[in-house]
Each structure stands twice: as C-alpha cells, then as structure tokens.
Motif scaffolding. Structure first.
Motif, PDB file in Angstrom:
ATOM      1  N   PRO A 156       0.828  -1.215   0.000  1.00  0.00           N
ATOM      2  CA  PRO A 156       0.000   0.000   0.000  1.00  0.00           C
ATOM      3  C   PRO A 156       0.855   1.255   0.000  1.00  0.00           C
ATOM      4  N   ASP A 157       0.298   2.347  -0.491  1.00  0.00           N
ATOM      5  CA  ASP A 157       0.982   3.632  -0.440  1.00  0.00           C
ATOM      6  C   ASP A 157       1.003   4.180   0.990  1.00  0.00           C
ATOM      7  N   ILE A 158      -0.060   3.887   1.764  1.00  0.00           N
ATOM      8  CA  ILE A 158      -0.252   4.468   3.100  1.00  0.00           C
ATOM      9  C   ILE A 158      -0.672   3.372   4.063  1.00  0.00           C
ATOM     10  N   VAL A 159      -0.179   3.443   5.298  1.00  0.00           N
ATOM     11  CA  VAL A 159      -0.651   2.555   6.365  1.00  0.00           C
ATOM     12  C   VAL A 159      -1.119   3.416   7.534  1.00  0.00           C
ATOM     13  N   PHE A 160      -2.371   3.196   7.967  1.00  0.00           N
ATOM     14  CA  PHE A 160      -2.918   3.847   9.144  1.00  0.00           C
ATOM     15  C   PHE A 160      -2.757   2.881  10.317  1.00  0.00           C
ATOM     16  N   LEU A 161      -2.006   3.292  11.350  1.00  0.00           N
ATOM     17  CA  LEU A 161      -1.607   2.391  12.432  1.00  0.00           C
ATOM     18  C   LEU A 161      -2.164   2.830  13.780  1.00  0.00           C
ATOM     19  N   ASP A 162      -2.741   1.881  14.507  1.00  0.00           N
ATOM     20  CA  ASP A 162      -3.031   2.090  15.914  1.00  0.00           C
ATOM     21  C   ASP A 162      -1.721   1.912  16.696  1.00  0.00           C
ATOM     22  N   ILE A 163      -1.662   2.411  17.941  1.00  0.00           N
ATOM     23  CA  ILE A 163      -0.458   2.251  18.761  1.00  0.00           C
ATOM     24  C   ILE A 163      -0.458   0.921  19.490  1.00  0.00           C
ATOM     25  N   ARG A 164      -1.485   0.694  20.294  1.00  0.00           N
ATOM     26  CA  ARG A 164      -1.561  -0.513  21.118  1.00  0.00           C
ATOM     27  C   ARG A 164      -2.187  -1.644  20.323  1.00  0.00           C
ATOM     28  N   MET A 165      -1.361  -2.599  19.872  1.00  0.00           N
ATOM     29  CA  MET A 165      -1.852  -3.764  19.151  1.00  0.00           C
ATOM     30  C   MET A 165      -1.086  -4.994  19.612  1.00  0.00           C
ATOM     31  N   PRO A 166      -1.724  -6.167  19.557  1.00  0.00           N
ATOM     32  CA  PRO A 166      -1.014  -7.406  19.910  1.00  0.00           C
ATOM     33  C   PRO A 166       0.085  -7.712  18.901  1.00  0.00           C
ATOM     34  N   GLY A 167       1.011  -8.564  19.325  1.00  0.00           N
ATOM     35  CA  GLY A 167       2.076  -9.014  18.429  1.00  0.00           C
ATOM     36  C   GLY A 167       3.178  -7.992  18.303  1.00  0.00           C
ATOM     37  N   LEU A 168       2.927  -6.950  17.558  1.00  0.00           N
ATOM     38  CA  LEU A 168       3.814  -5.789  17.441  1.00  0.00           C
ATOM     39  C   LEU A 168       2.985  -4.541  17.705  1.00  0.00           C
ATOM     40  N   SER A 169       3.543  -3.600  18.445  1.00  0.00           N
ATOM     41  CA  SER A 169       2.857  -2.327  18.611  1.00  0.00           C
ATOM     42  C   SER A 169       2.935  -1.540  17.309  1.00  0.00           C
ATOM     43  N   GLY A 170       2.164  -0.469  17.223  1.00  0.00           N
ATOM     44  CA  GLY A 170       2.222   0.370  16.034  1.00  0.00           C
ATOM     45  C   GLY A 170       3.601   0.954  15.810  1.00  0.00           C
ATOM     46  N   ILE A 171       4.278   1.348  16.910  1.00  0.00           N
ATOM     47  CA  ILE A 171       5.633   1.893  16.800  1.00  0.00           C
ATOM     48  C   ILE A 171       6.585   0.841  16.255  1.00  0.00           C
ATOM     49  N   GLU A 172       6.485  -0.394  16.781  1.00  0.00           N
ATOM     50  CA  GLU A 172       7.365  -1.471  16.316  1.00  0.00           C
ATOM     51  C   GLU A 172       7.084  -1.813  14.857  1.00  0.00           C
TER      52      GLU A 172
END
Length: 256
Positions: free
Chosen positions: A51-67
C-alpha cells in the motif's frame, strides 16, 4: 494513473470500520486494500499488498504500532490513529506523516488526506530524512524519556455502535464478573477489559483504587462517611451510589 492504496491496522474491528467509513468520505479515490487486527498482520499484509499508506493504531497485539512502523517506514507513508497522546515524538521519528487522536473528526481527517495526496508517489525515505533533520534542529525537543502513555479513551460497544468515552467523563470503574462497569455522570456501560488490566493503563494520580473491585476518579470524590458497620463509604458527586472503601485502601482517607 493508479489509484492510491491504504491499509488500516487496529485491533478493534469497530475502529477499523469507523476509519474506513470516514476515509471514504474524506478521500473517495483512496482504495483500502487490506485491514489488519495486529502489528504482525499489518507488516505481513503491507508486504503482500504494497500500500501507499498505512494507518496504524499504537496498542496492538504481536507488534505495537511503533514497532510495526520501524519495519514499514521505508516502504509506505505512515499515519498513526490512536487513543494515546504520549507517542507523538517517537512516531514522527519513525517517519509518521501525521498523528491523529481517536475519535478522529471528519475535518481533521480531511486535512491529513490533503497532505497525503501531495506526498503519494514520493519516496517515504526522502520524507523520513526531512523529518529527522527537522527534529534535530536546535531548540527542537529531543526524544527524552517519554511520559507514561496513560489511557485517555475507553472503547465501549453499545448495541450495534462503538462509543468512545473520555476518561475525564468517568466517575468510577467497577469489576462485574468478566466485565468492567464504566460509570459516567450520564450513563453506565460494560466493557470486556478486566479491571486489573485497566488499572495498569490509567493514570494513578487520576484514578485511585479504593477496593479490589473499584477504581474511582479522584476529582469525582465528594466525601467519605461511615455506615452502621463502621465501613468507610465513598460518595461520588452527581451519583447516588455509595462505594465501599476496603480496609487495605482506607489509609488514603485517614485525614478526611
């Protein structure tokens, strides 16, 4: 000319649906090619769909949005959409183009989409270098130790709708079997998050534990009384129910 594409990553299905709907209004030409329920899935789907763009939440299982952003910033443009306000500097250092607070307003999202329309087609790495140079300028705040990322919004499913409740509205939280009761001055809702997990995410200066099953907002406390059995009972403003203060937490109110 190819239509711009995007991926939405959020562990709450209702939040993904809300963002998808608002993006459709703000940017009709944008194609949502995939949705991820966690950080690992976001990285995998981004590799699959490019994708050209990814909209990310911060707190997510597995990997956080920052990670996840650390793995994605060279491949796509990043926008964080989160209920937490403590990660902004770190998010921009990872190459984010914007940082939106939930619930995202339509006009605010249109501003973000207008910026993205100017940037789609440019290499994310070029923009990353510009952002790093901007953050490195004299007088800019450095990435000092971040303040704790306390929860500011509660997500509650009410019927077929997702309701966002500011923690500033909450009078108290109370455990109710597998649920937690969220009491505001106007309403009561149940959420699935356990009280113990919730307590770890809330600012301890704003919410005090008065019982193993109860957290109360400090500035909502009206006073303390004793019942006929000698128990301390806490009165919350604008609410008729008295809340029991357990012996283990009574020390907070010795001077009251």
């Amino acid at each position: 000319m190819n239509r711009p594409t995007a991926l939405i990553a959020d562990d709450e299905e209702g939040m993904r649906e809300q963002l998808r709907t608002r993006l459709r209004d703000a940017w009709p030409a944008l194609d949502i090619v995939a949705e991820a329920a966690n950080g690992i899935e976001a990285v995998a789907l981004a590799g699959q769909h490019q994708p050209d763009i990814v909209f990310l939440d911060i707190r997510m299982p597995g990997l956080s949005g920052i990670e996840a952003a650390r793995l994605l910033f060279r491949r796509c443009h990043l926008v964080f959409v989160t209920a937490y306000d403590q990660y902004a500097i770190e998010a921009f250092e990872q190459g984010a183009l914007d940082y939106l607070m939930k619930p995202v307003g339509g006009e605010r999202l249109k501003t973000t989409c207008a910026r993205l329309q100017q940037l789609v087609g440019r290499q994310p790495t070029d923009i990353q270098r510009q952002l790093q140079a901007l953050l490195a300028q004299p007088g800019r705040p450095s990435a000092a130790p971040a303040a704790p990322d306390y929860l500011r919004w509660i997500q509650a499913v009410v019927g077929a709708n997702l309701r966002m409740i500011s923690t500033r509205e909450v009078l108290y939280f109370q455990a109710d079997e597998k649920y937690t009761r969220v009491q505001t001055g106007q309403s009561e809702v149940l959420i699935r998050k356990p009280l113990k997990e919730l307590a770890d995410e809330l600012d301890p200066d704003e919410f005090w534990r008065i019982h193993r099953s109860t957290l109360v907002r400090v500035d909502a406390i009206e006073g303390i009384t004793r019942d006929l059995r000698g128990r301390q009972m806490l009165k919350v403003r604008n609410h008729p129910l008295l809340l029991e203060v357990s012996r283990g937490h009574a020390g907070r109110f010795q001077q009251m």
